[in-house]
Motif scaffolding. Sequence first.
Motif, PDB file in Angstrom:
ATOM      1  N   GLY A  90       1.062  13.129   3.856  1.00 42.88           N
ATOM      2  CA  GLY A  90       0.707  11.741   3.576  1.00 42.88           C
ATOM      3  C   GLY A  90       1.860  10.809   3.850  1.00 42.88           C
ATOM      4  O   GLY A  90       2.183   9.919   3.060  1.00 42.88           O
ATOM      5  N   SER A  91       2.482  10.978   4.996  1.00 39.96           N
ATOM      6  CA  SER A  91       3.750  10.313   5.317  1.00 39.96           C
ATOM      7  C   SER A  91       3.618   8.829   5.614  1.00 39.96           C
ATOM      8  O   SER A  91       4.563   8.075   5.456  1.00 39.96           O
ATOM      9  N   ASN A  92       2.440   8.404   6.106  1.00 39.50           N
ATOM     10  CA  ASN A  92       2.238   7.044   6.585  1.00 39.50           C
ATOM     11  C   ASN A  92       3.359   6.649   7.544  1.00 39.50           C
ATOM     12  O   ASN A  92       3.602   7.355   8.528  1.00 39.50           O
ATOM     13  N   PHE A 109       6.753  26.058   6.750  1.00 45.31           N
ATOM     14  CA  PHE A 109       7.764  25.123   6.248  1.00 45.31           C
ATOM     15  C   PHE A 109       8.555  25.699   5.077  1.00 45.31           C
ATOM     16  O   PHE A 109       8.018  26.410   4.228  1.00 45.31           O
ATOM     17  N   ASP A 110       9.827  25.321   5.034  1.00 43.37           N
ATOM     18  CA  ASP A 110      10.674  25.678   3.888  1.00 43.37           C
ATOM     19  C   ASP A 110      10.415  24.762   2.705  1.00 43.37           C
ATOM     20  O   ASP A 110      10.553  25.175   1.548  1.00 43.37           O
ATOM     21  N   VAL A 111      10.079  23.511   2.998  1.00 43.79           N
ATOM     22  CA  VAL A 111       9.789  22.538   1.946  1.00 43.79           C
ATOM     23  C   VAL A 111       8.516  21.786   2.310  1.00 43.79           C
ATOM     24  O   VAL A 111       8.352  21.335   3.437  1.00 43.79           O
ATOM     25  N   CYS A 112       7.622  21.666   1.337  1.00 40.70           N
ATOM     26  CA  CYS A 112       6.401  20.869   1.500  1.00 40.70           C
ATOM     27  C   CYS A 112       6.432  19.789   0.417  1.00 40.70           C
ATOM     28  O   CYS A 112       6.518  20.104  -0.777  1.00 40.70           O
ATOM     29  N   PHE A 113       6.367  18.530   0.827  1.00 38.68           N
ATOM     30  CA  PHE A 113       6.617  17.395  -0.062  1.00 38.68           C
ATOM     31  C   PHE A 113       5.462  16.405   0.037  1.00 38.68           C
ATOM     32  O   PHE A 113       4.848  16.245   1.099  1.00 38.68           O
ATOM     33  N   SER A 114       5.173  15.725  -1.068  1.00 35.50           N
ATOM     34  CA  SER A 114       4.175  14.660  -1.021  1.00 35.50           C
ATOM     35  C   SER A 114       4.442  13.671  -2.147  1.00 35.50           C
ATOM     36  O   SER A 114       4.663  14.072  -3.292  1.00 35.50           O
ATOM     37  N   PHE A 115       4.400  12.383  -1.814  1.00 32.00           N
ATOM     38  CA  PHE A 115       4.671  11.335  -2.807  1.00 32.00           C
ATOM     39  C   PHE A 115       3.584  10.274  -2.737  1.00 32.00           C
ATOM     40  O   PHE A 115       3.300   9.727  -1.670  1.00 32.00           O
ATOM     41  N   ALA A 141      12.287  17.460   9.960  1.00 26.74           N
ATOM     42  CA  ALA A 141      11.225  16.781   9.223  1.00 26.74           C
ATOM     43  C   ALA A 141      10.044  16.408  10.105  1.00 26.74           C
ATOM     44  O   ALA A 141      10.204  15.868  11.203  1.00 26.74           O
ATOM     45  N   ILE A 142       8.848  16.695   9.580  1.00 23.65           N
ATOM     46  CA  ILE A 142       7.600  16.302  10.209  1.00 23.65           C
ATOM     47  C   ILE A 142       6.774  15.538   9.186  1.00 23.65           C
ATOM     48  O   ILE A 142       6.602  15.980   8.052  1.00 23.65           O
ATOM     49  N   GLY A 143       6.253  14.390   9.584  1.00 29.05           N
ATOM     50  CA  GLY A 143       5.361  13.617   8.741  1.00 29.05           C
ATOM     51  C   GLY A 143       3.929  13.794   9.203  1.00 29.05           C
ATOM     52  O   GLY A 143       3.646  13.739  10.402  1.00 29.05           O
ATOM     53  N   MET A 144       3.026  14.015   8.266  1.00 26.42           N
ATOM     54  CA  MET A 144       1.602  14.174   8.577  1.00 26.42           C
ATOM     55  C   MET A 144       0.793  13.174   7.766  1.00 26.42           C
ATOM     56  O   MET A 144       0.985  13.045   6.560  1.00 26.42           O
ATOM     57  N   ASP A 145      -0.129  12.476   8.440  1.00 27.50           N
ATOM     58  CA  ASP A 145      -0.938  11.472   7.755  1.00 27.50           C
ATOM     59  C   ASP A 145      -2.293  11.369   8.443  1.00 27.50           C
ATOM     60  O   ASP A 145      -2.434  11.728   9.619  1.00 27.50           O
ATOM     61  N   VAL A 146      -3.291  10.849   7.717  1.00 31.09           N
ATOM     62  CA  VAL A 146      -4.613  10.640   8.318  1.00 31.09           C
ATOM     63  C   VAL A 146      -4.632   9.415   9.218  1.00 31.09           C
ATOM     64  O   VAL A 146      -5.598   9.206   9.962  1.00 31.09           O
ATOM     65  N   SER A 147      -3.622   8.597   9.138  1.00 29.62           N
ATOM     66  CA  SER A 147      -3.600   7.336   9.878  1.00 29.62           C
ATOM     67  C   SER A 147      -2.816   7.459  11.177  1.00 29.62           C
ATOM     68  O   SER A 147      -1.606   7.721  11.163  1.00 29.62           O
ATOM     69  N   LEU A 148      -3.496   7.246  12.282  1.00 32.22           N
ATOM     70  CA  LEU A 148      -2.798   7.197  13.563  1.00 32.22           C
ATOM     71  C   LEU A 148      -1.854   5.998  13.609  1.00 32.22           C
ATOM     72  O   LEU A 148      -0.732   6.092  14.098  1.00 32.22           O
ATOM     73  N   SER A 149      -2.297   4.868  13.059  1.00 25.98           N
ATOM     74  CA  SER A 149      -1.436   3.682  13.031  1.00 25.98           C
ATOM     75  C   SER A 149      -0.162   3.957  12.254  1.00 25.98           C
ATOM     76  O   SER A 149       0.936   3.555  12.644  1.00 25.98           O
ATOM     77  N   GLY A 150      -0.297   4.646  11.108  1.00 25.95           N
ATOM     78  CA  GLY A 150       0.871   4.978  10.308  1.00 25.95           C
ATOM     79  C   GLY A 150       1.803   5.931  11.025  1.00 25.95           C
ATOM     80  O   GLY A 150       3.027   5.759  11.012  1.00 25.95           O
ATOM     81  N   ARG A 192       0.819  -1.215   0.000  1.00 31.53           N
ATOM     82  CA  ARG A 192       0.000   0.000   0.000  1.00 31.53           C
ATOM     83  C   ARG A 192       0.850   1.260   0.000  1.00 31.53           C
ATOM     84  O   ARG A 192       0.461   2.271  -0.584  1.00 31.53           O
ATOM     85  N   THR A 193       1.989   1.217   0.655  1.00 36.24           N
ATOM     86  CA  THR A 193       2.818   2.423   0.742  1.00 36.24           C
ATOM     87  C   THR A 193       3.862   2.507  -0.358  1.00 36.24           C
ATOM     88  O   THR A 193       4.222   3.600  -0.789  1.00 36.24           O
ATOM     89  N   ASN A 194       4.365   1.364  -0.825  1.00 33.64           N
ATOM     90  CA  ASN A 194       5.478   1.365  -1.775  1.00 33.64           C
ATOM     91  C   ASN A 194       5.125   0.874  -3.165  1.00 33.64           C
ATOM     92  O   ASN A 194       5.918   1.056  -4.088  1.00 33.64           O
TER      93      ASN A 194
END
Length: 312
Positions: free
Chosen positions: A119-121, A177-183, A136-145, A84-86
């Motif tokens: 969407g860091s998962n 943020f200086d950089v905002c990234f999403s993959f 670095a900060i990761g943000m995701d809708v999933s608490l488990s992630g 799902r992630t990769n």
Amino acid sequence: MELTPEWYWPRLVCPIHRTKLNSLRDVLQCEAGHVFPVYEGIPFLLVPDGEPMYPPFADPLVYRASQSVDPNEIDPFVQQNLIRTNGKLYWSLRGKLTRYPIPELPLPEGEGRSFLDVGSNWGRWTIAAARKGYRAIGMDVSLSGARAGRRVARQLGVEARFIVGDARRMPFLDKTFDVCFSFSVLQHFEKRLARQAVEEMARVTNAGGRTLVQMANRFGLLQMVNQARQALRRDPSPFRVHYWTPRELRTLFNDIIGPSQIYPAGFFSLDAQGADLDMLAWREAMLVRISETLRRASRHFPPLASMADSLY
């Protein structure tokens, strides 16, 4: 790069009104009285609004205390959710990882600049950014992630933080943020929702900062086949891959963020990562090698980029 909670907590805001949050024991509360829990140091800043969130990971209503994870083993969440992630290139590795597939971030050295992974998962790109010198900060809708990301970062000795939040209602002050990234995230959004997320990325990125977003190319060699399959199956899921033309992407990002460039992230896959060649089965590794060759060739022959399956 050291990342203390004091750096980012004052930049968190209520995702409903963007007002200041006050810390009260294990919750955060805004001036309007909205209350958000904090689970094991992870702020939970989702707002149920009826819009869909990615089903495999949207688990906001269930919380269980963390189970102990062997620090010498690959985290079970990563093993179980690898495809799902990769992506499908990693099918043969599901449940069999011997190291974490941390990609190479296609950005300059961080030198202490702030970085948000939307969407860091479980945090593969968040960790890649932290290793490269970003706060670095990761943000995701999933608490488990997010919890898995926290565990993996600690296991690898990486300074990174994670929060639970929605790309369409980011719980951050303007110009944080200086950089905002999403993959491999916004390509699963309906186009109107993707536009909302890009607007939020523009809002939380500093003046003179940078955004980098991966999307699926409508004219990609493999993606044209996948689009035909979608049409035959009449896939109704709002979370199927949504395809953009390079022209649509330029218009979107030029209008919202500013002058933008498009370049290939990969061919014959949406997630071909050269850093993982040693892990992949020979067929998948061959595809990644071809992808890397074509990606390098596109620098000298730009029209080739228009046929890439995955675009930055």
